[in-house]
Design an enzyme around this catalytic site. Structure first.
Site, PDB file in Angstrom:
ATOM      1  N   SER A   7       0.793  -1.228   0.000  1.00  0.00           N
ATOM      2  CA  SER A   7       0.000   0.000   0.000  1.00  0.00           C
ATOM      3  C   SER A   7       0.822   1.273   0.000  1.00  0.00           C
ATOM      4  CB  SER A   7      -0.927  -0.002   1.210  1.00  0.00           C
ATOM      5  OG  SER A   7      -1.845  -1.076   1.123  1.00  0.00           O
ATOM      6  N   THR A   8       2.140   1.184   0.128  1.00  0.00           N
ATOM      7  CA  THR A   8       2.958   2.393   0.003  1.00  0.00           C
ATOM      8  C   THR A   8       2.783   3.032  -1.369  1.00  0.00           C
ATOM      9  OG1 THR A   8       4.861   1.063  -0.713  1.00  0.00           O
ATOM     10  CG2 THR A   8       4.692   1.569   1.638  1.00  0.00           C
TER      11      THR A   8
END
Length: 591
Positions: free
Chosen positions: A310-311
């Site tokens: 999710s970065t």
């Protein structure tokens, strides 16, 4: 040669008949003979002078031609005629940004033997086996009594070992001077430095060549005689590097991870203040063979490419905002699961039918990021990620950077664009991620990661507007204050960042159900970032609760927070201290 007699009989008789002196005939013939001899000698001398002059002319032409060739060639270091003088042993030191030594040279000796000159090979073998436990007595005796006239015993020995060998007193045991590479800080920054070994070796000298890291990438610079031994200064800060590695090692142990990496980058210059990969090694005793991705020699921060989860969501949101497709307050459809063909995209929790763009980042919605990626499209997504530096190898001054090629989809379809928006389907290194987050942090301009001090100059290409960059930073700050990175808050330092938890690929196909790669990409201070910190843990498990926890919020985030707490003061980042509330004091007067 037939010579005329000095006193020919016919002339003597004729002279006597005429009453002349016969001796005059001898004198006349002798004078004529001497003149002939002088004439011959003169001709010979003139011929010799002509030959000598021609020889001098040829030598002059050769010397002049050689001088012309040397004058037109590149300057080079003159070589002495002594044995081993053609080997360049001098190598420049490596310093950190403050001038502290990371790598230097130390004078030492090698040990070799000339068996024909040995007096007592058996005694020498016994003593050598006692001095050097890794040597076998029987093998030494076999070599000493064989047909070999020369053999190396030890390439490097300490002064104490040299004295012990000297005390043996055997004339067949000899020493050769050496200049060895020394890393006084041991394993600190080992993946950056890499290590060195002996290249060409002679009895009286040996060249030192780099085998990995900056030692190999900058090998020609460090051995260049024209630089006069000038040290090579890196952008690393030794104190910061030590703090990062110490905290990272502790976090790796506490979180039961098999590996870890951390990158600290100056967002304006791209200078790497610290870059660490664990497990590591001591370059003074570098292991010989790499064991793949689990080897201590493997640089997880640069060579390791992973799906970082999710970065990546902030990239999709930032691009969509920059294109004018959405705003931070735009409502995004997050009703799930999102179906695309036979594939389903789900969120970690049910976040409801819709949420704002900011909430997509704060709550980390896969469906929301995928919906935004659909609006962007495949081609525009590819171009943006390339501008962020996520599709090409990292141009860094270590040899391992050449192996940092991201793993891209074989066919970049709409589904690929959707999954890449939340960090699946595209594998990059932690250094790639730090570079991309630096662009968000510095106002939207490209930055090139470097291990050398920044030389100044204009900023890179603009990737996003300042307004988009500022809006993205505000969202990342909310991830720490209100979202999945609540353990990332550091007193006195406003931290912004994004968590990422990705299932680890199974080499047999698919993904493991109980193995993850967790990442926290952060920046501080969040309102005006100076540094980006990326922390990645390989297969972490947090076990203090009733059930094992493998998400980034429980593993990578606390480690990153402790690193920021340790290094921010070392980097000169001033904390913002909020004033304490005034005590309830009533002023009275004594009358």
């Amino acid at each position: 040669m037939i010579r005329t007699p000095l006193r020919p009989l016919a002339r003597i008789l004729d002279a006597r008949r005429k009453g002349e002196n016969p001796d005059a005939i001898e004198r006349e013939n002798m004078h004529r003979r001497h003149e002939e001899m002088r004439g011959q000698a003169r001709v010979q001398a003139e011929g010799r002078l002509l030959i000598l002059g021609a020889a001098f002319l040829m030598v002059f032409v050769l010397v002049g031609g050689r001088m012309a060739l040397i004058a037109g060639s590149e300057p080079s270091e003159p070589r002495a005629s002594a044995a081993g003088a053609s080997i360049r042993a001098q190598r420049a030191d490596i310093l950190d940004r403050r001038g502290r030594i990371l790598a230097t040279n130390m004078e030492t000796y090698s040990l070799y033997a000339q068996p024909p000159q040995m007096i007592d090979p058996g005694h020498a073998a016994d003593r050598l086996a006692a001095i050097f436990p890794d040597l076998e007595r029987e093998a030494l005796i076999e070599k000493f009594t064989g047909k070999r006239k020369f053999l190396w015993i030890k390439r490097k020995i300490s002064p104490e070992q040299r004295q012990a060998v000297h005390d043996i007193g055997d004339p067949g045991l000899l020493f050769g001077p050496r200049e060895m590479r020394l890393y006084p800080n041991g394993a600190l920054a080992s993946h950056v430095l890499g290590g060195a070994r002996f290249g060409r070796e002679g009895v009286h000298a040996a060249e030192v060549v780099g085998v990995a890291g900056v030692e190999k990438k900058l090998d020609s610079m460090m051995r260049d005689p024209a630089r006069g031994g000038e040290p090579v200064r890196l952008s690393l800060d030794l104190t910061v590097q030590a703090a990062v590695e110490r905290v990272l090692a502790g976090g790796m142990t506490l979180m039961n991870a098999k590996g870890a990496s951390a990158v600290v980058m100056d967002v304006q210059t791209g200078e790497l203040v610290s870059i660490a990969s664990l497990p590591d090694f001591d370059p003074n005793d570098r292991p010989g063979v790499s064991g793949g991705a689990d080897s201590p020699l493997f640089n997880r921060a640069v060579q390791g490419v992973y799906e970082l989860g999710s970065t990546f969501k902030i990239f999709a949101v930032a691009q969509a905002m920059d294109l004018g497709l959405i705003t931070p307050e735009s409502m995004i459809d997050t009703k799930g699961p999102l179906k695309w063909g036979k594939f389903l995209i789900r969120d970690f929790h049910d976040y409801g039918a819709e949420m704002t763009t900011s909430e997509v980042i704060v709550k980390s919605s896969n469906i929301g990021a995928a919906r935004i990626a659909q609006q962007i499209g495949v081609e525009r997504q590819q171009a943006f990620l390339r501008d962020l530096g996520l599709l090409d190898p990292v141009p860094l001054e270590i040899i391992e950077a050449g192996g940092s090629q991201p793993l891209l989809p074989h066919r970049w379809s709409e589904l690929s664009a959707m999954t890449i928006s939340y960090g699946h389907g595209l594998s990059v290194s932690p250094l790639h991620l730090a570079t991309a987050y630096s662009i968000i942090a510095n106002g939207g301009r490209q930055v090139r990661p470097t291990l050398l001090p920044h030389q100044g100059g204009p900023g890179g290409k603009r990737v996003m507007s300042r307004e988009t960059s500022a809006a993205a930073r505000r969202m990342l700050r909310r991830v720490v204050t209100d979202g999945t990175a609540s353990f990332g808050e550091v007193s006195g330092y406003a931290v912004g960042g994004k968590t990422g938890t990705a299932d680890k690929p199974d080499p047999q196909g698919g993904y493991y159900e109980d193995k993850t790669i967790t990442t926290f990409a952060s920046m501080f201070p969040a309102d005006k970032p100076q540094y980006v910190l990326v922390v990645m843990l390989d297969e972490p498990v947090e076990t203090t609760g009733p059930e094992p926890r493998r998400t980034a919020g429980w593993t990578a985030v606390p480690v990153a927070a402790e690193i920021i707490r340790r290094i921010a003061p070392l980097l000169g980042v001033r904390p913002e201290i909020e004033p304490a509330p005034l005590a309830d004091i009533t002023l009275t007067s004594s009358n």
